[in-house]
Write a protein that holds these residues in place. Structure first.
Motif, PDB file in Angstrom:
ATOM      1  N   THR A 191     -46.533  90.661 -93.114  1.00 14.07           N
ATOM      2  CA  THR A 191     -46.459  92.077 -93.467  1.00 14.07           C
ATOM      3  C   THR A 191     -47.371  92.335 -94.661  1.00 14.07           C
ATOM      4  N   GLU A 192     -47.344  93.579 -95.140  1.00 13.88           N
ATOM      5  CA  GLU A 192     -48.096  93.929 -96.335  1.00 13.88           C
ATOM      6  C   GLU A 192     -47.222  93.882 -97.582  1.00 13.88           C
ATOM      7  N   ALA A 193     -46.013  93.354 -97.437  1.00  8.99           N
ATOM      8  CA  ALA A 193     -45.116  93.223 -98.588  1.00  8.99           C
ATOM      9  C   ALA A 193     -45.711  92.224 -99.583  1.00  8.99           C
ATOM     10  N   LYS A 194     -45.415  92.419-100.858  1.00  7.76           N
ATOM     11  CA  LYS A 194     -45.927  91.540-101.912  1.00  7.76           C
ATOM     12  C   LYS A 194     -44.769  90.962-102.722  1.00  7.76           C
ATOM     13  N   PRO A 195     -43.952  90.108-102.095  1.00  6.60           N
ATOM     14  CA  PRO A 195     -42.848  89.499-102.842  1.00  6.60           C
ATOM     15  C   PRO A 195     -43.362  88.486-103.850  1.00  6.60           C
ATOM     16  N   LYS A 196     -42.526  88.190-104.844  1.00  6.08           N
ATOM     17  CA  LYS A 196     -42.877  87.175-105.821  1.00  6.08           C
ATOM     18  C   LYS A 196     -42.826  85.806-105.163  1.00  6.08           C
TER      19      LYS A 196
ATOM     20  N   VAL B   1     -43.759  94.386 -89.776  1.00  5.63           N
ATOM     21  CA  VAL B   1     -44.609  93.479 -89.011  1.00  5.63           C
ATOM     22  C   VAL B   1     -45.294  94.263 -87.902  1.00  5.63           C
ATOM     23  N   GLN B   2     -46.615  94.259 -87.897  1.00  4.65           N
ATOM     24  CA  GLN B   2     -47.372  94.943 -86.852  1.00  4.65           C
ATOM     25  C   GLN B   2     -47.456  94.054 -85.620  1.00  4.65           C
ATOM     26  N   TYR B   3     -47.102  94.644 -84.459  1.00  2.00           N
ATOM     27  CA  TYR B   3     -47.128  93.892 -83.217  1.00  2.00           C
ATOM     28  C   TYR B   3     -48.166  94.527 -82.283  1.00  2.00           C
ATOM     29  N   LYS B   4     -48.172  94.110 -81.031  1.00  2.00           N
ATOM     30  CA  LYS B   4     -49.166  94.595 -80.075  1.00  2.00           C
ATOM     31  C   LYS B   4     -48.967  96.082 -79.771  1.00  2.00           C
ATOM     32  N   TYR B   5     -50.052  96.722 -79.367  1.00  2.00           N
ATOM     33  CA  TYR B   5     -50.030  98.109 -78.884  1.00  2.00           C
ATOM     34  C   TYR B   5     -49.416  99.054 -79.918  1.00  2.00           C
ATOM     35  N   LYS B   6     -49.732  98.810 -81.199  1.00  2.00           N
ATOM     36  CA  LYS B   6     -49.285  99.651 -82.315  1.00  2.00           C
ATOM     37  C   LYS B   6     -47.767  99.701 -82.453  1.00  2.00           C
ATOM     38  N   GLN B   7     -47.104  98.689 -81.943  1.00  2.00           N
ATOM     39  CA  GLN B   7     -45.656  98.585 -82.126  1.00  2.00           C
ATOM     40  C   GLN B   7     -45.372  97.764 -83.382  1.00  2.00           C
ATOM     41  N   SER B   8     -44.172  97.912 -83.925  1.00  2.00           N
ATOM     42  CA  SER B   8     -43.842  97.203 -85.163  1.00  2.00           C
ATOM     43  C   SER B   8     -42.336  96.984 -85.258  1.00  2.00           C
ATOM     44  N   PHE B   9     -41.959  96.096 -86.163  1.00  2.00           N
ATOM     45  CA  PHE B   9     -40.547  95.900 -86.459  1.00  2.00           C
ATOM     46  C   PHE B   9     -40.402  95.534 -87.932  1.00  2.00           C
ATOM     47  N   ILE B  10     -39.179  95.686 -88.458  1.00  2.00           N
ATOM     48  CA  ILE B  10     -38.919  95.475 -89.887  1.00  2.00           C
ATOM     49  C   ILE B  10     -38.326  94.085 -90.101  1.00  2.00           C
ATOM     50  N   MET B  11     -38.868  93.389 -91.090  1.00  2.00           N
ATOM     51  CA  MET B  11     -38.385  92.047 -91.426  1.00  2.00           C
ATOM     52  C   MET B  11     -37.902  92.043 -92.869  1.00  2.00           C
ATOM     53  N   ALA B  12     -36.790  91.345 -93.125  1.00  2.00           N
ATOM     54  CA  ALA B  12     -36.225  91.263 -94.468  1.00  2.00           C
ATOM     55  C   ALA B  12     -36.144  89.819 -94.925  1.00  2.00           C
TER      56      ALA B  12
ATOM     57  N   GLY C  97     -39.890  78.941 -98.132  1.00  2.00           N
ATOM     58  CA  GLY C  97     -41.115  79.607 -97.682  1.00  2.00           C
ATOM     59  C   GLY C  97     -40.869  80.977 -97.085  1.00  2.00           C
ATOM     60  N   LYS C  98     -39.707  81.571 -97.359  1.00  3.60           N
ATOM     61  CA  LYS C  98     -39.371  82.880 -96.789  1.00  3.60           C
ATOM     62  C   LYS C  98     -40.305  83.969 -97.308  1.00  3.60           C
ATOM     63  N   SER C  99     -40.519  83.991 -98.621  1.00  2.00           N
ATOM     64  CA  SER C  99     -41.386  85.025 -99.205  1.00  2.00           C
ATOM     65  C   SER C  99     -42.820  84.890 -98.733  1.00  2.00           C
ATOM     66  N   THR C 100     -43.285  83.662 -98.608  1.00  2.00           N
ATOM     67  CA  THR C 100     -44.658  83.436 -98.127  1.00  2.00           C
ATOM     68  C   THR C 100     -44.806  83.934 -96.701  1.00  2.00           C
ATOM     69  N   LEU C 101     -43.819  83.628 -95.864  1.00  2.00           N
ATOM     70  CA  LEU C 101     -43.861  84.089 -94.474  1.00  2.00           C
ATOM     71  C   LEU C 101     -43.878  85.615 -94.414  1.00  2.00           C
TER      72      LEU C 101
END
Length: 331
Positions: free
Chosen positions: A182-187, A203-214, A173-177
């Motif tokens: 995020t707005e990523a569109k994995p297969k 990944v959008q977080y609170k107060y317009k903060q974000s982080f990158i997920m792989a 369920g990694k791609s689904t998560l």
């Protein structure tokens, strides 16, 4: 190695520019039969640089063009005029690119946006004959040739830079998560090894903060020794600040799967065991909470989520953000 448009290893040939030769020119004026030396210096050859670019996430642009050459310096001229230097060549690479020589020795790494490092220095321009003037011989014909450029085969290897890496067995369920956070569109499909290349999302977080997920392609027992997709993508986990061990609720043995994932990561690089990590149980809507708790006798912070019903996602983001901001060495 590559699949489709994702290329994370490539070999390229680079050659810096040669320096221009110094001039042998002699001063010529009316009523002066033997003027003095006035030959100018040759220009320096262009160097080759690598520069980090966050808009590039693959080495695809090196797939079809693998030969790169910087400009040569121009020769010097009379009247002590220096030749023009060759233009430097700057190659754009993804952040996280490792540069190695043909013996696979590390040269340097590009880890920051717009970070620029010299790969090959251009040849130095030769000195004109003006530098070799003397009172005894004013007609000696000598100037320096320019130094040749350097030519080398270079290995580029990409290790994806992200804040969070999702690690798990195929079809966990990694791609689904990734798609719901995020707005990523994995297969996404209901069979193993749907994901064959790493996928990134913000990944959008609170107060317009974000982080990158792989989303890292599925790991199986024996992956560190080349089984399945093998260790082809394990190196992409090395630079993740936080690891999410994702195991589905309907797994036969959650603890065993978790131990296998830890074993494979440790076998590949023991230092990765020091990373901050989190156990996340996906598809938790398939079983009741109490039965899930009984299947996980692990002294580890565990979060239960359902990507389909979007349950537990805010708690997950909160836990990930806390770990991302926790100083290194603390969990």
């Amino acid at each position: 190695m590559y699949t489709g448009n994702f290329i994370d290893q490539v070999q390229i040939c680079c050659k810096s520019g040669a320096g221009g030769s110094g001039s042998l020119h002699f001063r010529r004026e009316k009523f002066v039969s033997k003027g003095g030396f006035d030959g100018g210096d040759g220009g320096n050859g262009g160097s080759i640089f690598l520069q980090g670019n966050c808009k590039i996430w693959t080495l695809l642009h090196f797939k079809y063009n693998r030969h790169f050459k910087a400009e040569n310096g121009l020769p010097g001229k009379g009247n002590r005029m220096k030749g023009a230097s060759g233009q430097d060549l700057v190659l754009q690479v993804p952040i996280g690119t490792i540069v190695k020589d043909k013996k696979e020795n590390l040269i340097f790494e590009i880890t920051q946006e717009r970070q620029k490092k010299m790969l090959l220095e251009g040849g130095r321009g030769g000195l004109g004959n003006w530098h070799f003037r003397n009172a005894l011989n004013k007609t000696k014909k000598y100037s320096q040739p320019g130094c040749p450029g350097k030519e080398e085969w270079i290995f580029l290897e990409l290790k994806i830079l992200s804040d969070v890496g999702i690690v798990g067995f195929p079809n966990a369920g990694k791609s689904t998560l990734l798609s719901v956070l995020t707005e990523a569109k994995p297969k996404i499909a209901d069979y193993a090894f749907t994901t064959l290349v790493p996928q990134l999302g913000i990944v959008q977080y609170k107060y317009k903060q974000s982080f990158i997920m792989a989303d890292i392609p599925g790991i199986i027992d024996g992956a560190s020794k080349g089984r399945g997709i093998g260790d082809r993508f394990l190196r992409h986990i090395e630079r993740n600040a936080v690891l999410v061990f994702l195991i589905p609720a309907n797994s036969r043995d959650i603890v065993k799967e978790y131990d296998i994932l830890l074993k494979e990561i440790s076998a590949y690089n023991p230092n990765m065991m020091n990373k901050k990590h989190l156990l996340v149980i996906s598809k938790s809507d398939l079983l009741d909470y109490q039965s899930l708790k009984e299947k996980i006798p692990i002294d580890l912070h565990t979060i239960f989520i359902s990507s389909h019903h979007k349950k537990g996602l805010e708690e997950l983001k909160e836990a990930l953000w806390k770990r991302i901001k926790t100083p290194s060495g603390q969990k």
